[in-house]
Write a protein that holds these residues in place. Sequence first.
Motif, mmCIF file in Angstrom:
data_model
loop_
_atom_site.group_PDB
_atom_site.id
_atom_site.type_symbol
_atom_site.label_atom_id
_atom_site.label_comp_id
_atom_site.label_asym_id
_atom_site.label_seq_id
_atom_site.Cartn_x
_atom_site.Cartn_y
_atom_site.Cartn_z
ATOM 1 N N ASN A 1 0.831 -1.212 0.000
ATOM 2 C CA ASN A 1 0.000 0.000 0.000
ATOM 3 C C ASN A 1 0.859 1.253 0.000
ATOM 4 O O ASN A 1 0.525 2.254 -0.641
ATOM 5 N N SER A 2 1.970 1.201 0.725
ATOM 6 C CA SER A 2 2.891 2.330 0.742
ATOM 7 C C SER A 2 3.487 2.555 -0.645
ATOM 8 O O SER A 2 3.620 3.701 -1.104
ATOM 9 N N LEU A 3 3.822 1.461 -1.331
ATOM 10 C CA LEU A 3 4.375 1.583 -2.679
ATOM 11 C C LEU A 3 3.336 2.134 -3.652
ATOM 12 O O LEU A 3 3.645 2.983 -4.486
ATOM 13 N N ILE A 4 2.107 1.680 -3.526
ATOM 14 C CA ILE A 4 1.041 2.177 -4.402
ATOM 15 C C ILE A 4 0.877 3.694 -4.255
ATOM 16 O O ILE A 4 0.694 4.414 -5.247
ATOM 17 N N LYS A 5 0.962 4.188 -3.043
ATOM 18 C CA LYS A 5 0.869 5.635 -2.801
ATOM 19 C C LYS A 5 2.004 6.377 -3.500
ATOM 20 O O LYS A 5 1.801 7.450 -4.075
ATOM 21 N N LYS A 6 3.199 5.793 -3.467
ATOM 22 C CA LYS A 6 4.339 6.430 -4.125
ATOM 23 C C LYS A 6 4.171 6.421 -5.640
ATOM 24 O O LYS A 6 4.520 7.396 -6.323
ATOM 25 N N ILE A 7 3.647 5.315 -6.182
ATOM 26 C CA ILE A 7 3.409 5.257 -7.622
ATOM 27 C C ILE A 7 2.412 6.335 -8.039
ATOM 28 O O ILE A 7 2.601 7.032 -9.043
ATOM 29 N N LYS A 8 1.358 6.493 -7.252
ATOM 30 C CA LYS A 8 0.345 7.510 -7.560
ATOM 31 C C LYS A 8 0.905 8.921 -7.458
ATOM 32 O O LYS A 8 0.437 9.829 -8.142
ATOM 33 N N LYS A 9 1.912 9.078 -6.612
ATOM 34 C CA LYS A 9 2.548 10.388 -6.461
ATOM 35 C C LYS A 9 3.493 10.687 -7.615
ATOM 36 O O LYS A 9 3.453 11.780 -8.197
ATOM 37 N N TYR A 10 4.350 9.720 -7.965
ATOM 38 C CA TYR A 10 5.415 9.978 -8.934
ATOM 39 C C TYR A 10 5.065 9.573 -10.363
ATOM 40 O O TYR A 10 5.622 10.127 -11.315
ATOM 41 N N ASP A 11 4.148 8.601 -10.522
ATOM 42 C CA ASP A 11 3.803 8.096 -11.854
ATOM 43 C C ASP A 11 2.306 7.851 -11.988
ATOM 44 O O ASP A 11 1.875 6.733 -12.308
ATOM 45 N N PRO A 12 1.495 8.858 -11.757
ATOM 46 C CA PRO A 12 0.041 8.647 -11.758
ATOM 47 C C PRO A 12 -0.526 8.191 -13.093
ATOM 48 O O PRO A 12 -1.592 7.569 -13.126
ATOM 49 N N GLU A 13 0.192 8.455 -14.182
ATOM 50 C CA GLU A 13 -0.306 8.088 -15.507
ATOM 51 C C GLU A 13 0.235 6.751 -15.995
ATOM 52 O O GLU A 13 -0.180 6.260 -17.043
ATOM 53 N N ASN A 14 1.151 6.163 -15.240
ATOM 54 C CA ASN A 14 1.795 4.932 -15.694
ATOM 55 C C ASN A 14 1.061 3.724 -15.116
ATOM 56 O O ASN A 14 1.351 3.254 -14.014
ATOM 57 N N LYS A 15 0.110 3.204 -15.854
ATOM 58 C CA LYS A 15 -0.710 2.083 -15.383
ATOM 59 C C LYS A 15 0.088 0.790 -15.268
ATOM 60 O O LYS A 15 -0.259 -0.092 -14.485
ATOM 61 N N LYS A 16 1.168 0.673 -16.039
ATOM 62 C CA LYS A 16 1.988 -0.539 -16.001
ATOM 63 C C LYS A 16 2.608 -0.739 -14.626
ATOM 64 O O LYS A 16 2.682 -1.863 -14.125
ATOM 65 N N LEU A 17 3.044 0.346 -13.995
ATOM 66 C CA LEU A 17 3.742 0.220 -12.723
ATOM 67 C C LEU A 17 2.834 -0.250 -11.603
ATOM 68 O O LEU A 17 3.255 -0.983 -10.711
ATOM 69 N N ILE A 18 1.594 0.188 -11.645
ATOM 70 C CA ILE A 18 0.689 -0.108 -10.533
ATOM 71 C C ILE A 18 -0.038 -1.436 -10.706
ATOM 72 O O ILE A 18 -0.531 -2.015 -9.728
ATOM 73 N N LYS A 19 -0.082 -1.958 -11.926
ATOM 74 C CA LYS A 19 -0.883 -3.166 -12.179
ATOM 75 C C LYS A 19 -0.369 -4.384 -11.412
ATOM 76 O O LYS A 19 -1.126 -5.297 -11.099
#
Length: 230
Positions: free
Chosen positions: A209-227
């Motif tokens: 969950n902590s990583l997901i928050k960071k992805i949303k902060k730094y790469d909100p448009e990059n769906k590949k990273l969060i999938k």
Amino acid sequence: MKICILSDIHGNYDALKKCLVEAKKNDAEIILCLGDYVGYYYEPEKCIDLLIKEKAICIKGNHENILLDLLKDKKKLPLFVSKYGNGINLALKKLKKKHLNFIKKLDDNKEIVIDNLRFLLSHGSPWDANRYIYPNKFKNYINKFNKYNYDFFLLGHTHIQMKKRIKNNIVLNPGSVGQPRDGDDLAKWAIIDTKTRKIFFKKTKFNSNSLIKKIKKYDPENKKLIKYYL
């Protein structure tokens, strides 16, 4: 002796920290790392500091080569950010001289002997750091592996756990600590017991969950990273 095998950490400090805690609980005495400390995610400096502290034996991955190339010429930075996210951009900003020196000194391959067993550490393959040796394609590379003589070939790069046998030799991929690609959000790694030659694949829960928050902060448009974490 028990050996902890890690690969493809990719700046995911929370995952690395949890894996190393588990490794100590499993009485691992040596840590071997197969590259890709940077790229994708956002705390490579903490990952490198922790590996140095734990006296890990490390080699270089393809993302370290990307970083070193960008240090010489940043023209391709937008391309790599579009492919891999802002982790590489943050690495360029956050890594200090000691971290860069650590990366620059890393070998592409490394031979080590532990308890009379010969290990070859590589990232993608012994002949190409960018080669993906997937389990379902392994048979295509048997002849190439037969040109070497090691008890254990240790590989990363695919982010997928794999164990294959060639005669009396083992080809092992521990999976990815930082970005597993096999259907769940658990950090993947492995332990080898040199006394029995047994391999234990590990799956470790961390605070995704902590990583997901960071992805949303730094790469909100990059769906590949969060999938990988949803």
